[in-house]
Scaffold this motif. Structure first.
Motif, PDB file in Angstrom:
ATOM      1  N   GLY A 174       0.818  -1.198   0.000  1.00 22.00           N
ATOM      2  CA  GLY A 174       0.000   0.000   0.000  1.00 22.00           C
ATOM      3  C   GLY A 174       0.853   1.248   0.000  1.00 22.00           C
ATOM      4  N   PRO A 175       0.201   2.389   0.041  1.00 23.29           N
ATOM      5  CA  PRO A 175       0.954   3.637   0.067  1.00 23.29           C
ATOM      6  C   PRO A 175       1.715   3.774   1.385  1.00 23.29           C
ATOM      7  CG  PRO A 175      -1.377   4.050   0.428  1.00 23.29           C
ATOM      8  CD  PRO A 175      -1.237   2.595   0.098  1.00 23.29           C
ATOM      9  N   HIS A 176       2.950   4.144   1.287  1.00 27.94           N
ATOM     10  CA  HIS A 176       3.774   4.324   2.465  1.00 27.94           C
ATOM     11  C   HIS A 176       3.676   5.778   2.933  1.00 27.94           C
ATOM     12  CE1 HIS A 176       5.270   0.460   1.251  1.00 27.94           C
ATOM     13  NE2 HIS A 176       6.095   0.403   2.268  1.00 27.94           N
ATOM     14  N   VAL A 177       3.600   5.969   4.229  1.00 25.12           N
ATOM     15  CA  VAL A 177       3.516   7.316   4.793  1.00 25.12           C
ATOM     16  C   VAL A 177       4.805   7.619   5.552  1.00 25.12           C
ATOM     17  CG1 VAL A 177       0.997   7.312   4.952  1.00 25.12           C
ATOM     18  CG2 VAL A 177       2.336   6.452   6.847  1.00 25.12           C
ATOM     19  N   PRO A 178       5.254   8.878   5.509  1.00 25.34           N
ATOM     20  CA  PRO A 178       6.484   9.238   6.213  1.00 25.34           C
ATOM     21  C   PRO A 178       6.227   9.402   7.711  1.00 25.34           C
ATOM     22  CG  PRO A 178       5.589  11.157   5.115  1.00 25.34           C
ATOM     23  CD  PRO A 178       4.717   9.995   4.742  1.00 25.34           C
ATOM     24  N   VAL A 179       7.121   8.848   8.513  1.00 24.54           N
ATOM     25  CA  VAL A 179       7.063   9.038   9.961  1.00 24.54           C
ATOM     26  C   VAL A 179       8.478   9.311  10.469  1.00 24.54           C
ATOM     27  CG1 VAL A 179       5.010   7.605  10.319  1.00 24.54           C
ATOM     28  CG2 VAL A 179       7.243   6.571  10.437  1.00 24.54           C
ATOM     29  N   PRO A 180       8.594  10.108  11.519  1.00 27.68           N
ATOM     30  CA  PRO A 180       9.922  10.369  12.069  1.00 27.68           C
ATOM     31  C   PRO A 180      10.452   9.128  12.782  1.00 27.68           C
ATOM     32  CG  PRO A 180       8.252  11.390  13.428  1.00 27.68           C
ATOM     33  CD  PRO A 180       7.549  10.822  12.230  1.00 27.68           C
ATOM     34  N   ALA A 181      11.753   8.929  12.687  1.00 29.79           N
ATOM     35  CA  ALA A 181      12.375   7.774  13.325  1.00 29.79           C
ATOM     36  C   ALA A 181      13.684   8.204  13.963  1.00 29.79           C
ATOM     37  CB  ALA A 181      12.623   6.675  12.305  1.00 29.79           C
ATOM     38  N   THR A 182      14.090   7.452  14.964  1.00 30.06           N
ATOM     39  CA  THR A 182      15.362   7.675  15.632  1.00 30.06           C
ATOM     40  C   THR A 182      16.228   6.448  15.434  1.00 30.06           C
ATOM     41  OG1 THR A 182      14.240   9.006  17.311  1.00 30.06           O
ATOM     42  CG2 THR A 182      16.454   8.219  17.841  1.00 30.06           C
ATOM     43  N   VAL A 183      17.441   6.675  14.975  1.00 33.28           N
ATOM     44  CA  VAL A 183      18.372   5.570  14.756  1.00 33.28           C
ATOM     45  C   VAL A 183      18.849   5.048  16.104  1.00 33.28           C
ATOM     46  CG1 VAL A 183      20.584   4.902  13.753  1.00 33.28           C
ATOM     47  CG2 VAL A 183      19.103   6.511  12.540  1.00 33.28           C
ATOM     48  N   VAL A 184      18.726   3.757  16.310  1.00 30.37           N
ATOM     49  CA  VAL A 184      19.220   3.120  17.523  1.00 30.37           C
ATOM     50  C   VAL A 184      20.690   2.757  17.330  1.00 30.37           C
ATOM     51  CG1 VAL A 184      18.949   1.168  19.106  1.00 30.37           C
ATOM     52  CG2 VAL A 184      16.931   2.240  18.077  1.00 30.37           C
ATOM     53  N   ARG A 185      20.985   2.094  16.214  1.00 29.76           N
ATOM     54  CA  ARG A 185      22.361   1.676  15.926  1.00 29.76           C
ATOM     55  C   ARG A 185      22.439   1.135  14.513  1.00 29.76           C
ATOM     56  NH1 ARG A 185      23.189  -4.231  16.893  1.00 29.76           N
ATOM     57  NH2 ARG A 185      21.116  -5.060  17.236  1.00 29.76           N
ATOM     58  N   GLN A 186      23.664   0.996  14.019  1.00 28.87           N
ATOM     59  CA  GLN A 186      23.882   0.267  12.775  1.00 28.87           C
ATOM     60  C   GLN A 186      24.073  -1.189  13.135  1.00 28.87           C
ATOM     61  OE1 GLN A 186      26.790   1.298   9.909  1.00 28.87           O
ATOM     62  NE2 GLN A 186      25.862   3.264   9.425  1.00 28.87           N
ATOM     63  N   VAL A 187      23.456  -2.062  12.351  1.00 23.88           N
ATOM     64  CA  VAL A 187      23.507  -3.489  12.633  1.00 23.88           C
ATOM     65  C   VAL A 187      24.612  -4.115  11.792  1.00 23.88           C
ATOM     66  CG1 VAL A 187      22.209  -5.637  12.613  1.00 23.88           C
ATOM     67  CG2 VAL A 187      21.039  -3.486  13.100  1.00 23.88           C
ATOM     68  N   GLY A 188      25.664  -4.572  12.433  1.00 21.69           N
ATOM     69  CA  GLY A 188      26.745  -5.277  11.749  1.00 21.69           C
ATOM     70  C   GLY A 188      27.549  -4.382  10.828  1.00 21.69           C
ATOM     71  N   LEU A 189      28.504  -4.961  10.171  1.00 22.71           N
ATOM     72  CA  LEU A 189      29.345  -4.256   9.218  1.00 22.71           C
ATOM     73  C   LEU A 189      29.038  -4.788   7.832  1.00 22.71           C
ATOM     74  CD1 LEU A 189      32.679  -4.318  11.221  1.00 22.71           C
ATOM     75  CD2 LEU A 189      31.124  -2.393  10.916  1.00 22.71           C
ATOM     76  N   ARG A 190      27.855  -4.485   7.349  1.00 19.32           N
ATOM     77  CA  ARG A 190      27.406  -4.989   6.051  1.00 19.32           C
ATOM     78  C   ARG A 190      27.376  -3.864   5.041  1.00 19.32           C
ATOM     79  NH1 ARG A 190      21.821  -7.919   6.820  1.00 19.32           N
ATOM     80  NH2 ARG A 190      21.803  -7.129   4.715  1.00 19.32           N
ATOM     81  N   GLN A 191      27.386  -4.237   3.790  1.00 12.71           N
ATOM     82  CA  GLN A 191      27.184  -3.286   2.703  1.00 12.71           C
ATOM     83  C   GLN A 191      26.027  -3.786   1.874  1.00 12.71           C
ATOM     84  OE1 GLN A 191      28.467  -0.354   2.258  1.00 12.71           O
ATOM     85  NE2 GLN A 191      29.757  -0.597   4.042  1.00 12.71           N
ATOM     86  N   PRO A 192      24.987  -3.068   1.676  1.00 15.13           N
ATOM     87  CA  PRO A 192      24.689  -1.768   2.247  1.00 15.13           C
ATOM     88  C   PRO A 192      24.355  -1.884   3.732  1.00 15.13           C
ATOM     89  CG  PRO A 192      22.817  -2.521   0.986  1.00 15.13           C
ATOM     90  CD  PRO A 192      23.921  -3.535   0.782  1.00 15.13           C
ATOM     91  N   PRO A 193      24.580  -0.790   4.475  1.00 13.23           N
ATOM     92  CA  PRO A 193      24.337  -0.825   5.923  1.00 13.23           C
ATOM     93  C   PRO A 193      22.865  -1.065   6.265  1.00 13.23           C
ATOM     94  CG  PRO A 193      25.577   1.130   5.294  1.00 13.23           C
ATOM     95  CD  PRO A 193      25.118   0.490   4.034  1.00 13.23           C
ATOM     96  N   VAL A 194      22.657  -1.638   7.426  1.00 13.64           N
ATOM     97  CA  VAL A 194      21.315  -1.850   7.960  1.00 13.64           C
ATOM     98  C   VAL A 194      21.210  -1.040   9.253  1.00 13.64           C
ATOM     99  CG1 VAL A 194      19.702  -3.543   8.898  1.00 13.64           C
ATOM    100  CG2 VAL A 194      21.130  -4.147   6.950  1.00 13.64           C
ATOM    101  N   LEU A 195      20.160  -0.231   9.341  1.00 12.65           N
ATOM    102  CA  LEU A 195      19.935   0.579  10.531  1.00 12.65           C
ATOM    103  C   LEU A 195      18.793  -0.011  11.342  1.00 12.65           C
ATOM    104  CD1 LEU A 195      19.990   4.170   8.963  1.00 12.65           C
ATOM    105  CD2 LEU A 195      21.871   2.962  10.068  1.00 12.65           C
ATOM    106  N   GLU A 196      18.960   0.008  12.651  1.00 15.22           N
ATOM    107  CA  GLU A 196      17.864  -0.345  13.554  1.00 15.22           C
ATOM    108  C   GLU A 196      17.276   0.969  14.036  1.00 15.22           C
ATOM    109  OE1 GLU A 196      17.287  -3.897  16.565  1.00 15.22           O
ATOM    110  OE2 GLU A 196      18.752  -2.444  17.293  1.00 15.22           O
ATOM    111  N   VAL A 197      15.961   1.148  13.839  1.00 19.00           N
ATOM    112  CA  VAL A 197      15.317   2.429  14.144  1.00 19.00           C
ATOM    113  C   VAL A 197      14.096   2.227  15.030  1.00 19.00           C
ATOM    114  CG1 VAL A 197      16.103   3.554  12.024  1.00 19.00           C
ATOM    115  CG2 VAL A 197      13.934   2.345  12.023  1.00 19.00           C
ATOM    116  N   ASP A 198      13.807   3.253  15.833  1.00 20.82           N
ATOM    117  CA  ASP A 198      12.565   3.335  16.601  1.00 20.82           C
ATOM    118  C   ASP A 198      11.658   4.321  15.885  1.00 20.82           C
ATOM    119  OD1 ASP A 198      13.335   1.577  18.619  1.00 20.82           O
ATOM    120  OD2 ASP A 198      14.164   3.156  19.878  1.00 20.82           O
ATOM    121  N   TYR A 199      10.377   3.956  15.724  1.00 16.97           N
ATOM    122  CA  TYR A 199       9.431   4.823  15.028  1.00 16.97           C
ATOM    123  C   TYR A 199       8.037   4.561  15.577  1.00 16.97           C
ATOM    124  CZ  TYR A 199       8.443   0.572  12.362  1.00 16.97           C
ATOM    125  OH  TYR A 199       8.118  -0.704  12.008  1.00 16.97           O
ATOM    126  N   PRO A 200       7.121   5.521  15.469  1.00 11.11           N
ATOM    127  CA  PRO A 200       5.759   5.302  15.954  1.00 11.11           C
ATOM    128  C   PRO A 200       4.938   4.531  14.922  1.00 11.11           C
ATOM    129  CG  PRO A 200       5.989   7.544  15.158  1.00 11.11           C
ATOM    130  CD  PRO A 200       7.347   6.909  15.071  1.00 11.11           C
TER     131      PRO A 200
END
Length: 144
Positions: free
Chosen positions: A34-60
């Motif tokens: 479905g249509p994606h809506v923008p929400v603010p998020a806070t980065v918790v951490r980068q997960v591992g040393l991968r390419q492309p990077p993976v971010l762990e985020v908190d969001y409502p």
């Protein structure tokens, strides 16, 4: 020399078939997104040393309760800046309201879609090229 023609045909068929499968499967998956809506998020951490990077985020979530998810940074100019985000940084994630765990750093949803289309098109192109070379060699090379 007949083996060379056969190899070109087999490789061409495999590449063309794989390319077509990737292009057709492009819209398939877990269902229509479905249509994606923008929400603010806070980065918790980068997960591992991968390419492309993976971010762990908190969001409502859509109901307001806090959610945590992982999102892959897209390989683009905008993604380069997002790859440098560290814990505590704010960003925007795009959330499918029907499936709150489906998040992306791009408005279009899945970042893998464009890569799959490009890969499928390249495989199809090279597969058709190999089939063409096989056909050309079959007329030029003597069998016997």
């Amino acid at each position: 020399m007949a083996a060379l023609v056969i190899i070109f045909f087999l490789v061409g068929l495999a590449l063309a078939g794989g390319g077509i499968a990737l292009l057709v499967r492009r819209g398939a998956g877990t269902g229509p997104s479905g249509p994606h809506v923008p929400v603010p998020a806070t980065v918790v951490r980068q997960v591992g040393l991968r390419q492309p990077p993976v971010l762990e985020v908190d969001y409502p979530g859509p109901d307001g309760r806090p959610l945590r998810g992982r999102v892959t940074v897209p390989m683009s100019a905008a993604g380069f800046g997002q790859a440098l985000l560290t814990g505590g940084a704010t960003t925007t994630v795009w959330v499918d309201p029907r499936r709150p765990a489906d998040i992306s750093l791009q408005q279009s949803g899945s970042a893998g879609g464009s890569a799959r289309v490009l890969g499928g098109a390249l495989m199809l192109f090279f597969g058709l090229g190999a089939l063409f070379l096989g056909a050309m060699f079959s007329f030029v090379l003597p069998f016997g």
